[in-house]
Design an enzyme around this catalytic site. Sequence first.
Site, PDB file in Angstrom:
ATOM      1  N   ASP A   1       0.927  -1.180  -0.129  1.00 59.43           N
ATOM      2  CA  ASP A   1       0.004   0.101   0.105  1.00 59.43           C
ATOM      3  C   ASP A   1       0.807   1.136   0.044  1.00 59.43           C
ATOM      4  OD1 ASP A   1      -1.567   2.254   0.983  1.00 59.43           O
ATOM      5  OD2 ASP A   1      -2.903   0.795   1.879  1.00 59.43           O
ATOM      6  N   VAL A   2       1.008   2.277  -1.036  1.00 60.59           N
ATOM      7  CA  VAL A   2       1.779   3.206  -0.959  1.00 60.59           C
ATOM      8  C   VAL A   2       1.370   4.150   0.135  1.00 60.59           C
ATOM      9  CG1 VAL A   2       1.923   3.229  -3.484  1.00 60.59           C
ATOM     10  CG2 VAL A   2       0.018   4.644  -2.476  1.00 60.59           C
TER      11      VAL A   2
ATOM     12  N   SER B   1      -2.985  14.953 -13.765  1.00 53.62           N
ATOM     13  CA  SER B   1      -4.312  15.037 -14.446  1.00 53.62           C
ATOM     14  C   SER B   1      -4.480  16.326 -14.948  1.00 53.62           C
ATOM     15  CB  SER B   1      -5.283  14.655 -13.236  1.00 53.62           C
ATOM     16  OG  SER B   1      -6.863  14.814 -13.841  1.00 53.62           O
TER      17      SER B   1
ATOM     18  N   TYR C   1      -9.329  16.401  -4.785  1.00 53.55           N
ATOM     19  CA  TYR C   1      -8.786  15.536  -5.656  1.00 53.55           C
ATOM     20  C   TYR C   1      -7.940  16.416  -6.453  1.00 53.55           C
ATOM     21  CZ  TYR C   1      -7.817  12.687  -9.842  1.00 53.55           C
ATOM     22  OH  TYR C   1      -7.278  11.862 -10.713  1.00 53.55           O
TER      23      TYR C   1
ATOM     24  N   PHE D   1     -11.539   4.257 -12.331  1.00 57.13           N
ATOM     25  CA  PHE D   1     -11.307   5.211 -11.428  1.00 57.13           C
ATOM     26  C   PHE D   1     -12.756   5.753 -11.046  1.00 57.13           C
ATOM     27  CE2 PHE D   1     -11.323  10.158 -11.534  1.00 57.13           C
ATOM     28  CZ  PHE D   1     -10.424  10.232 -10.839  1.00 57.13           C
TER      29      PHE D   1
END
Length: 257
Positions: free
Chosen positions: A60-61, A140, A153, A190
């Site tokens: 898990d990052v 993004s 986000y 996503f």
Amino acid sequence: MSKIILVTGATSGFGKAIAERFAKEAYTVCISGRRKERLNEVKQELENKYGANVVCLQFDVRNREEVKNAIEELKKQVDRVDILVNNAGLAAGMSSIEEGDLDDWDTMIDTNVKGLLYVTRQVAPLMKEQRCGHIINIGSTASKTVYRNGNVYCATKFAVDALSQSMRIDLLPYGIKVTSVNPGMAETEFSLVRFKGDAERAANVYQGFQPLGAEDIADIVHYCATLPAHVCINDLVVTCLNQANSVYSVKDADKPA
Ligand code: NDP
Ligand code: 8X3
């Protein structure tokens, strides 16, 4: 000797497609994610299709220790890392700022910003020692323009943009390239993750136009990573034909005849 790429978040979407794109070119592909079964499936698929050498790293990052241990484990299996794609990331929810869920905010900040930092902190020293390497950060369109209810986000992806710019400066003396690839709307898992399994709401995001696909992003990442040694794409924004940026897009039905 084959080149070595490490892709975070390779159990689905962009990361899986990037892993496949490089497996096709005979890279040793190191894939990571939290879902062990998915990692094994991707490994099996790439081995069967391309005879690829695939290393699975389940972590898990967001977990510093897990990241550190995974990269230590990786170092036992490969002697260098040529390319790191910091792709693992997510959106959780989509609410106005006064109604946002604090757990969702933590999840996005911990994954998209701190997770990217934890992985980079472990891998960049290897590249520094090698005096070459390429870090590709997946930002993004939300790294460039904010949109309604995208608040946290977008903030995490603005942070990715700042970190890409900043690490490019820090790593410049060691011949390490840093590229930021910033996609617009692309149909992966996503939106399903963002809307917590609501498949109808997720599918609705991509209705009425052809969004980007994961393979489009994989091709672009591959292009950026295979330019001559003296050439570095610093920052790249890519959208489908129906999208201008985070705010402006048009459905096919609304285009003039
Ligand atoms: P997916 O949901 O299909 O893939 C996300 C990947 O990230 C999965 O492999 C998931 O693996 C991994 N991941 C998520 N959280 C963690 C974690 N804590 N630790 C390790 N791995 C994690 O989405 P995309 O492929 O679309 O997203 C990839 C990146 O692209 C993200 O950074 C996203 O923000 C960005 N992006 C997406 C766009 C889009 O429209 N799809 C557009 C622009 C950018 P697992 O669940 O197994 O841990
Ligand atoms: C993912 C694309 O439009 O949801 O970064 O911000 S969007």
